[in-house]
Design a protein around this motif. Sequence first.
Motif, mmCIF file in Angstrom:
data_model
loop_
_atom_site.group_PDB
_atom_site.id
_atom_site.type_symbol
_atom_site.label_atom_id
_atom_site.label_comp_id
_atom_site.label_asym_id
_atom_site.label_seq_id
_atom_site.Cartn_x
_atom_site.Cartn_y
_atom_site.Cartn_z
ATOM 1 N N LEU A 154 27.509 44.210 69.252
ATOM 2 C CA LEU A 154 28.051 42.882 68.984
ATOM 3 C C LEU A 154 28.930 42.480 70.163
ATOM 4 O O LEU A 154 29.871 43.197 70.505
ATOM 5 N N HIS A 155 28.592 41.353 70.800
ATOM 6 C CA HIS A 155 29.399 40.813 71.907
ATOM 7 C C HIS A 155 30.428 39.829 71.371
ATOM 8 O O HIS A 155 30.193 39.176 70.356
ATOM 9 N N ALA A 156 31.525 39.687 72.086
ATOM 10 C CA ALA A 156 32.533 38.666 71.796
ATOM 11 C C ALA A 156 33.024 38.115 73.137
ATOM 12 O O ALA A 156 33.660 38.833 73.915
ATOM 13 N N TRP A 157 32.712 36.855 73.412
ATOM 14 C CA TRP A 157 33.064 36.201 74.677
ATOM 15 C C TRP A 157 34.490 35.679 74.582
ATOM 16 O O TRP A 157 34.730 34.488 74.462
ATOM 17 N N ILE A 158 35.437 36.600 74.655
ATOM 18 C CA ILE A 158 36.837 36.267 74.398
ATOM 19 C C ILE A 158 37.573 35.687 75.602
ATOM 20 O O ILE A 158 38.606 35.062 75.444
ATOM 21 N N TRP A 159 37.058 35.904 76.802
ATOM 22 C CA TRP A 159 37.748 35.409 77.992
ATOM 23 C C TRP A 159 36.898 34.431 78.794
ATOM 24 O O TRP A 159 37.279 34.035 79.897
ATOM 25 N N ARG A 160 35.730 34.046 78.305
ATOM 26 C CA ARG A 160 34.876 33.065 78.986
ATOM 27 C C ARG A 160 34.152 32.271 77.919
ATOM 28 O O ARG A 160 33.565 32.842 76.993
ATOM 29 N N ASP A 161 34.195 30.953 78.025
ATOM 30 C CA ASP A 161 33.468 30.112 77.079
ATOM 31 C C ASP A 161 31.979 30.398 77.165
ATOM 32 O O ASP A 161 31.448 30.638 78.255
ATOM 33 N N ASN A 162 31.321 30.349 76.020
ATOM 34 C CA ASN A 162 29.878 30.548 75.952
ATOM 35 C C ASN A 162 29.295 29.423 75.109
ATOM 36 O O ASN A 162 29.566 29.353 73.905
ATOM 37 N N PRO A 163 28.511 28.530 75.709
ATOM 38 C CA PRO A 163 27.947 27.424 74.937
ATOM 39 C C PRO A 163 27.022 27.873 73.813
ATOM 40 O O PRO A 163 26.787 27.118 72.874
ATOM 41 N N ASP A 164 26.508 29.105 73.892
ATOM 42 C CA ASP A 164 25.652 29.626 72.822
ATOM 43 C C ASP A 164 26.460 30.217 71.684
ATOM 44 O O ASP A 164 25.900 30.617 70.673
ATOM 45 N N GLY A 165 27.765 30.315 71.846
ATOM 46 C CA GLY A 165 28.623 30.807 70.781
ATOM 47 C C GLY A 165 29.419 32.027 71.185
ATOM 48 O O GLY A 165 29.028 32.796 72.063
ATOM 49 N N MET A 166 30.542 32.180 70.530
ATOM 50 C CA MET A 166 31.473 33.271 70.805
ATOM 51 C C MET A 166 30.806 34.642 70.711
ATOM 52 O O MET A 166 31.132 35.551 71.461
#
Length: 178
Positions: A154-166
């Motif tokens: 499970l990924h979590a894009w906590i320090w970079r915005d991700n248009p496909d979702g967190m």
Amino acid sequence: MKHTRTGLLSMASAAVLALGLAPGSAVAHGGSGHGDPDQSDDWRHNDDQRRLVRALRDVTDDYRWLENAEADGYRKITECIDKPGVGAMGFHYAKQELIDDKTQARKPEVLVYMPDEDGQYELVAAEFISTAADRPTLAGLDFEDGPFSGSYALHAWIWRDNPDGMFASYNPDLSCPT
């Protein structure tokens, strides 16, 4: 079959490299992250997911600088992983002793980095990897198939915005350096 942590880390590294870098290969971690709003788009409206994001930002704040993560035992396990037309994950650094069948919100097994405009690696995401017998969930999120047989991620894009979702696997705004 019982695996050592070193063996699991080696298998994860080989599998991630094979899945992420081989031309025409399957998508690493089971999906592109595209078009799955149930997994990620509404995280701001879900208390458990908001708490998870806050906790991850708190525990990874010092790791925004790669040298701090390395000093704490995170080691590079992949080169940059991307998928043309989908986006990139980045460079994966794992903490070997955390890779097991447990998932702890404040102890991500993997940190994901991308170089900034000056070539300095910056933390963009955290990733949980589990070897649990059954597919784990965290904050109401189901893990995807992981980088090696019998694993989940499970990924979590906590320090970079991700248009496909967190919680998407790939970030379409990123590409690996050439």
